[in-house]
Design a protein around this motif. Structure first.
Motif, PDB file in Angstrom:
ATOM      1  N   MET A  64       0.835  -1.203   0.000  1.00  0.00           N
ATOM      2  CA  MET A  64       0.000   0.000   0.000  1.00  0.00           C
ATOM      3  C   MET A  64       0.873   1.257   0.000  1.00  0.00           C
ATOM      4  O   MET A  64       1.900   1.307   0.656  1.00  0.00           O
ATOM      5  N   ALA A  65       0.408   2.270  -0.697  1.00  0.00           N
ATOM      6  CA  ALA A  65       1.135   3.535  -0.729  1.00  0.00           C
ATOM      7  C   ALA A  65       0.829   4.368   0.503  1.00  0.00           C
ATOM      8  O   ALA A  65       1.240   5.498   0.596  1.00  0.00           O
ATOM      9  N   ASP A  66       0.078   3.819   1.455  1.00  0.00           N
ATOM     10  CA  ASP A  66      -0.299   4.612   2.617  1.00  0.00           C
ATOM     11  C   ASP A  66       0.695   4.469   3.770  1.00  0.00           C
ATOM     12  O   ASP A  66       0.415   4.863   4.883  1.00  0.00           O
ATOM     13  N   GLU A  67       1.835   3.891   3.501  1.00  0.00           N
ATOM     14  CA  GLU A  67       2.886   3.796   4.520  1.00  0.00           C
ATOM     15  C   GLU A  67       4.025   4.735   4.149  1.00  0.00           C
ATOM     16  O   GLU A  67       4.485   4.752   3.007  1.00  0.00           O
ATOM     17  N   PHE A  68       4.441   5.496   5.135  1.00  0.00           N
ATOM     18  CA  PHE A  68       5.461   6.513   4.870  1.00  0.00           C
ATOM     19  C   PHE A  68       6.532   6.483   5.955  1.00  0.00           C
ATOM     20  O   PHE A  68       6.306   5.978   7.052  1.00  0.00           O
ATOM     21  N   ASP A  69       7.673   7.058   5.586  1.00  0.00           N
ATOM     22  CA  ASP A  69       8.701   7.249   6.613  1.00  0.00           C
ATOM     23  C   ASP A  69       8.323   8.417   7.513  1.00  0.00           C
ATOM     24  O   ASP A  69       8.498   8.373   8.717  1.00  0.00           O
ATOM     25  N   ILE A  70       7.792   9.483   6.888  1.00  0.00           N
ATOM     26  CA  ILE A  70       7.418  10.677   7.652  1.00  0.00           C
ATOM     27  C   ILE A  70       6.062  11.161   7.167  1.00  0.00           C
ATOM     28  O   ILE A  70       5.834  11.272   5.953  1.00  0.00           O
ATOM     29  N   ALA A  71       5.180  11.449   8.104  1.00  0.00           N
ATOM     30  CA  ALA A  71       3.917  12.104   7.764  1.00  0.00           C
ATOM     31  C   ALA A  71       3.924  13.486   8.391  1.00  0.00           C
ATOM     32  O   ALA A  71       4.126  13.622   9.597  1.00  0.00           O
ATOM     33  N   VAL A  72       3.756  14.515   7.552  1.00  0.00           N
ATOM     34  CA  VAL A  72       3.679  15.884   8.042  1.00  0.00           C
ATOM     35  C   VAL A  72       2.216  16.297   8.009  1.00  0.00           C
ATOM     36  O   VAL A  72       1.568  16.186   6.969  1.00  0.00           O
ATOM     37  N   VAL A  73       1.711  16.767   9.133  1.00  0.00           N
ATOM     38  CA  VAL A  73       0.311  17.176   9.204  1.00  0.00           C
ATOM     39  C   VAL A  73       0.244  18.694   9.134  1.00  0.00           C
ATOM     40  O   VAL A  73       0.765  19.382  10.020  1.00  0.00           O
ATOM     41  N   GLY A  74      -0.356  19.205   8.065  1.00  0.00           N
ATOM     42  CA  GLY A  74      -0.470  20.650   7.895  1.00  0.00           C
ATOM     43  C   GLY A  74       0.197  21.093   6.611  1.00  0.00           C
ATOM     44  O   GLY A  74       1.416  20.987   6.468  1.00  0.00           O
ATOM     45  N   GLY A  75      -0.618  21.573   5.651  1.00  0.00           N
ATOM     46  CA  GLY A  75      -0.094  21.940   4.334  1.00  0.00           C
ATOM     47  C   GLY A  75       0.178  23.414   4.170  1.00  0.00           C
ATOM     48  O   GLY A  75       0.207  23.924   3.052  1.00  0.00           O
ATOM     49  N   GLY A  76       0.366  24.122   5.258  1.00  0.00           N
ATOM     50  CA  GLY A  76       0.697  25.546   5.181  1.00  0.00           C
ATOM     51  C   GLY A  76       2.191  25.736   4.958  1.00  0.00           C
ATOM     52  O   GLY A  76       2.898  24.814   4.541  1.00  0.00           O
ATOM     53  N   LEU A  77       2.680  26.927   5.259  1.00  0.00           N
ATOM     54  CA  LEU A  77       4.087  27.201   4.987  1.00  0.00           C
ATOM     55  C   LEU A  77       5.015  26.402   5.894  1.00  0.00           C
ATOM     56  O   LEU A  77       6.071  25.949   5.455  1.00  0.00           O
ATOM     57  N   VAL A  78       4.638  26.212   7.154  1.00  0.00           N
ATOM     58  CA  VAL A  78       5.501  25.448   8.060  1.00  0.00           C
ATOM     59  C   VAL A  78       5.554  23.990   7.617  1.00  0.00           C
ATOM     60  O   VAL A  78       6.639  23.414   7.445  1.00  0.00           O
ATOM     61  N   GLY A  79       4.379  23.410   7.386  1.00  0.00           N
ATOM     62  CA  GLY A  79       4.337  22.007   6.984  1.00  0.00           C
ATOM     63  C   GLY A  79       5.002  21.774   5.639  1.00  0.00           C
ATOM     64  O   GLY A  79       5.747  20.811   5.462  1.00  0.00           O
ATOM     65  N   ALA A  80       4.736  22.670   4.689  1.00  0.00           N
ATOM     66  CA  ALA A  80       5.299  22.478   3.349  1.00  0.00           C
ATOM     67  C   ALA A  80       6.823  22.620   3.372  1.00  0.00           C
ATOM     68  O   ALA A  80       7.534  21.879   2.692  1.00  0.00           O
ATOM     69  N   ALA A  81       7.330  23.571   4.169  1.00  0.00           N
ATOM     70  CA  ALA A  81       8.783  23.743   4.254  1.00  0.00           C
ATOM     71  C   ALA A  81       9.432  22.507   4.883  1.00  0.00           C
ATOM     72  O   ALA A  81      10.474  22.025   4.427  1.00  0.00           O
ATOM     73  N   LEU A  82       8.819  21.986   5.942  1.00  0.00           N
ATOM     74  CA  LEU A  82       9.374  20.797   6.592  1.00  0.00           C
ATOM     75  C   LEU A  82       9.265  19.583   5.679  1.00  0.00           C
ATOM     76  O   LEU A  82      10.188  18.778   5.590  1.00  0.00           O
ATOM     77  N   ALA A  83       8.133  19.459   4.971  1.00  0.00           N
ATOM     78  CA  ALA A  83       7.946  18.299   4.093  1.00  0.00           C
ATOM     79  C   ALA A  83       8.943  18.335   2.944  1.00  0.00           C
ATOM     80  O   ALA A  83       9.551  17.317   2.601  1.00  0.00           O
ATOM     81  N   TRP A  84       9.119  19.526   2.370  1.00  0.00           N
ATOM     82  CA  TRP A  84      10.083  19.655   1.270  1.00  0.00           C
ATOM     83  C   TRP A  84      11.499  19.351   1.772  1.00  0.00           C
ATOM     84  O   TRP A  84      12.259  18.608   1.158  1.00  0.00           O
ATOM     85  N   GLY A  85      11.817  19.916   2.952  1.00  0.00           N
ATOM     86  CA  GLY A  85      13.157  19.728   3.494  1.00  0.00           C
ATOM     87  C   GLY A  85      13.439  18.279   3.881  1.00  0.00           C
ATOM     88  O   GLY A  85      14.576  17.826   3.826  1.00  0.00           O
ATOM     89  N   ALA A  86      12.387  17.558   4.270  1.00  0.00           N
ATOM     90  CA  ALA A  86      12.589  16.174   4.730  1.00  0.00           C
ATOM     91  C   ALA A  86      12.529  15.173   3.595  1.00  0.00           C
ATOM     92  O   ALA A  86      12.921  14.020   3.755  1.00  0.00           O
TER      93      ALA A  86
END
Lengths: 370, 466
Positions: free
Chosen positions: A1-23
């Motif tokens: 399943m594609a629903d397993e991840f190493d990291i899940a970031v909750v929140g698609g605003g600037l903080v979440g997007a910056a952390l998700a991109w960086g990670a």
């Protein structure tokens, strides 16, 4: 399943997007979970400043963190441009904070004087009216002076937002809208997140959900004492370039429109536009730059900042549920570089650096003096 | 002109609904004000009914002159008419922000009736931003207010009663029409048939038939048209389209586009009134009861702004909203007879509307990728599709991603297209895709005007920074 991840970031605003991109990248599977079209979204009310002056009174580590992020911003802008082709229009021409009366100027100088005693890692200079007019020829007669910091800059925050999302997906990250997290279980070394679009499993969890963190943090043994603080912003039609420097509450965008803000109101979760506040913002803007009186206001809106009791960020890993991290702040643009290039790699590696210890929410646990 | 700080009743919009509402309110003794953006009463449908330079009754037709009666009754009613007034906000507390002669002011009213009417449905095709392309409604404004008729090769394209009405008005005024390109989906005829009995019994039938016949006799009408595009370098040179005989190219100097009208909802949405998607009219309409009352206390909506019903129905809705307002402020007012007459007349004018809705329901075909959807920010259909593919679920996230809808028109020219594009791309209903969240000012006002309004101490404190 594609629903397993190493990291899940909750929140698609600037903080979440910056952390998700960086990670993301380096083979890591990262998910970015977001709400729908009408979420509260503090990211829609930011002022696009990359700002250091005045930051950190009472917490020198915050001044240092801010300055570190501002210093990393040119590299962030270049990296995003290279990866996505989106120019985030970053510039660091130096920023000003205008005073419209002698009393305001004195209060500003006194505030900066107290900050100066902390030896912040940036310089702020007080300017008199003539010096201010040399930088900002369009000022009106009410302007008596300003504070100036050469390290202040700004960007196009919509482009930043888009570039972080585009870069994240280009690195293989999965963005999921309409996926508000209803519940979190921590078992067997992984996190199981319940959303209306199904369960998400991840080895690590980052809560970057703004005001939503208050609800989510206790699910993983953390606390996020944040409250909404309303800010109004007015935007004018495009006008000929007249402002070479961003101000704390007024800036001209790359398109030519003028953003004017921003109020600080304790109004709960009400995001309604208040005509009186808009009038007060407009009145100060016209006193600062009389030429703006003729510019049409084409949009106004109000949104909610994510504020802690002392105004500083919270970064913390859960002791009860290791692998769960909390990140919240109200300077998602300024801190985007630090979030993406410093904090995100630490999260990916599983531990926050000791220097970030001062940003733990445990600082709010000290009981108030009786 | 002296504008008071407060009125019993404030009406926004001087079309048939607003004129009828304000007339009744004032006759009942309510201190009544009517704010309207235009210099003269009449709205779009009866635009300049009292002042038009067109003298011959034949050009604009009998319906248009019915507007004169509404305008005359209103003028004699004692209601205060404030022309040239742009209403840019309405709060839950019924405080109206209005801009007049370069100054903004706030006016309170015990009852507010919004009669903001209709706007043309956006009709984005490749090249619609070229000089030489405009909407049929805009062309009709020039005809009504300035007796302006086009010279050169004029092509009308699209669907809906206004297209045919304009064609006849042009013919009466001596203009030539090269062709009418009818985009009405042929399948609509079959769907409309179900509503035919009511239509045949309605006042629209004879009128509509005569109109179609009059135009068809004198103009080449090409049916089943799709894939419209305006072509030209620097200005319109030709119209390209697909029809039964394949792809065609028609040289043209003026292309007038139209595909029906939809409620002008910006002020009501910004006030916080709930709206729902209307699948038969393919637009958002405000939630309101039979007398036009919304969930916001003391605020009602009458006329096409609440759902397209036509001018005559709008006037009756205006009267019903006024009767409700009068009863609320003057308990004991006996308006039973007026109410029955208005309801009866409204039912008559609503008869046959479903046939028209079904017949002229435009097919939504996502515009070609290069088509500009948001004219203010020059955002194309292809860019919107790309943003949706990147995870953007609705119009508000689309703003953040693309600036779409962030210009001075506040989404009037792109809102519905954007909703339908997102819905089609995501495979969800337009209701689920949603609409732009709108906020005041819904009409531009200058920063200087805004700065002149009272702020109060709390507001001043909220913006002061050290």
């Amino acid at each position: 399943m594609a629903d397993e991840f190493d990291i899940a970031v909750v929140g698609g605003g600037l903080v979440g997007a910056a952390l998700a991109w960086g990670a993301s990248g380096a083979g890591r599977r990262v998910a970015l979970l977001d709400e729908g079209d009408l979420a509260l979204r503090a990211a829609r009310a930011n002022f696009a400043l990359v700002w250091v002056q005045g930051k950190g009174l009472g917490l020198p580590d915050y001044a240092a963190w801010t300055a570190r992020s501002a210093a990393a911003w040119p590299d962030l802008a270049a990296a995003l441009g290279g990866e996505t082709g989106i120019d985030v229009r970053y510039g660091r021409p130096g920023g000003l904070h205008l005073a419209l009366s002698e009393a305001e100027l004195e209060r500003r100088a006194a505030w900066l004087g107290r900050l100066h005693n902390q030896s912040p890692p940036y310089t702020v200079r007080m300017l008199d009216r003539a010096e201010t007019a040399r930088l900002l020829p369009a000022i009106g007669p009410d302007v008596v002076g300003a504070s100036f910091c050469p390290d202040d800059g700004h960007c196009d925050s919509l482009r930043l937002f888009r570039a972080l999302h585009a870069g994240f997906q280009r690195r293989g990250g999965r963005y999921r809208a309409d996926s508000a997290v209803d519940g979190i279980r921590h078992a067997g070394g992984e996190f199981r997140l319940a959303t209306k679009r199904g369960e998400i499993r991840a080895a690590k969890l980052v809560l970057a959900a703004g005001l939503g963190n208050a609800r989510l943090a206790p699910m993983v043994g953390l606390a996020a004492p944040v409250r909404p603080q309303r800010g109004h912003i007015l935007v004018t039609e495009r006008v000929a370039p007249f402002l070479a420097h961003p101000l704390a509450t007024l800036r001209q965008t790359g398109e030519g429109s003028v953003m004017i803000g921003d109020s600080q109101e304790e109004a709960g979760f009400d995001t309604g536009v208040d005509t009186g506040v808009a009038a007060a913002i407009a009145a100060r803007a016209v006193r600062a730059f009389p030429l703006l009186a003729r510019a049409n206001v084409v949009r106004s809106w109000a949104a909610l900042r994510v504020m802690t009791g002392d105004g500083f960020p919270i970064y913390e890993q859960s002791a009860a549920c290791p692998g769960a991290f909390l990140a919240t702040c109200h300077s998602g643009v300024t801190l985007a570089a630090a979030h993406a290039t410093v904090l995100a790699p630490q999260i990916a590696a599983g531990a926050l650096a000791p220097e970030l210890g001062v940003f733990s929410a445990r600082r709010f646990d000290v009981p108030a003096a009786a | 002109m002296t504008i008071r700080d407060a009125y019993d009743a404030a009406v926004v919009g001087a079309g048939p609904a607003g004129l009828a509402a304000a007339t009744l309110c004032a006759r009942a003794g309510l201190a009544t004000v009517l704010f309207d953006e235009q210099p003269a009463a009449g709205g779009q449908i009866y635009r300049a009914a009292g002042t038009t330079p067109l003298r011959a009754g034949t050009i604009l037709g009998d319906d248009y002159w019915r507007g004169r009666r509404l305008v005359a009754d209103f003028a004699a009613s004692g209601a205060q008419h404030v022309p040239g007034a742009a209403v840019w906000s309405l709060s839950r507390e019924r405080e109206i922000g209005v801009s007049l002669g370069g100054a903004a002011r706030l006016v309170r009213a015990a009852r507010v009736i919004l009669a903001t009417g209709a706007i043309e449905r956006p009709f984005p095709i490749p090249g619609w931003t070229l000089p030489g392309v405009m909407t049929a409604g805009a062309a009709q404004i020039l005809l009504k207010s300035a007796a302006l008729v086009p010279a050169g090769r004029t092509v009308l394209a699209g669907s809906g009663p206004l297209l045919w009405l304009l064609a006849r008005q042009y013919l009466e005024a001596g203009a030539e029409i090269a062709a009418i390109l009818d985009t009405t989906p042929r399948a609509n005829r079959r769907r409309a048939l179900a509503h035919a009995p009511a239509f045949l019994a309605s006042p629209y039938f004879a009128k509509g038939l005569a109109l179609l016949r009059a135009v068809r006799r004198r103009v080449r009408v090409i049916g089943g048209v799709a894939a419209l595009a305006a072509e030209g370098s620097g200005r319109l040179e030709a119209v390209r389209y697909a029809a039964a005989r394949g792809e065609q190219r028609l040289p043209a100097d003026l292309l007038l586009l139209h595909q029906g009208v939809v409620p002008n909802v910006n002020l009501a949405m910004a006030a916080g009134i709930a709206h729902r998607w209307d699948e038969s009219q393919l637009c958002f309409v405000p939630e309101r009861d039979a007398a036009g009352a919304t969930a916001l206390d003391g605020i009602a909506i009458a006329g096409d702004g609440g759902g397209i019903g036509g001018a005559e129905a709008a006037a009756e809705e205006g009267r019903l909203a006024a009767i409700a307002a009068i009863r609320a402020l003057r308990p004991g007012a006996d308006l039973g007879a007026e109410e029955i007459a208005a309801r009866r007349s409204l039912a008559r004018w609503r008869r046959g509307r479903r046939f028209l809705d079904a017949l002229f329901r435009p097919a939504f075909v996502p515009p070609a990728d290069e088509t500009i959807v948001c004219r203010c920010e020059a955002v194309t259909a292809g860019e919107i599709a790309a943003a949706v593919d990147q995870g953007c679920t609705g119009p508000n996230q689309l703003k953040a991603f693309t600036r779409c809808g962030m210009g001075p028109c506040q989404g009037r020219l792109c809102g519905l297209t954007v909703t339908q594009l997102i819905a089609a791309r995501r495979g969800v209903s337009p209701a689920e895709a949603g609409h732009y969240r709108l906020r005041p000012p819904v009409k531009p006002l200058t920063l200087g005007e805004l700065a002149g309004l009272p702020a109060g101490n709390a507001a001043m404190k909220a913006v002061a920074r050290d």
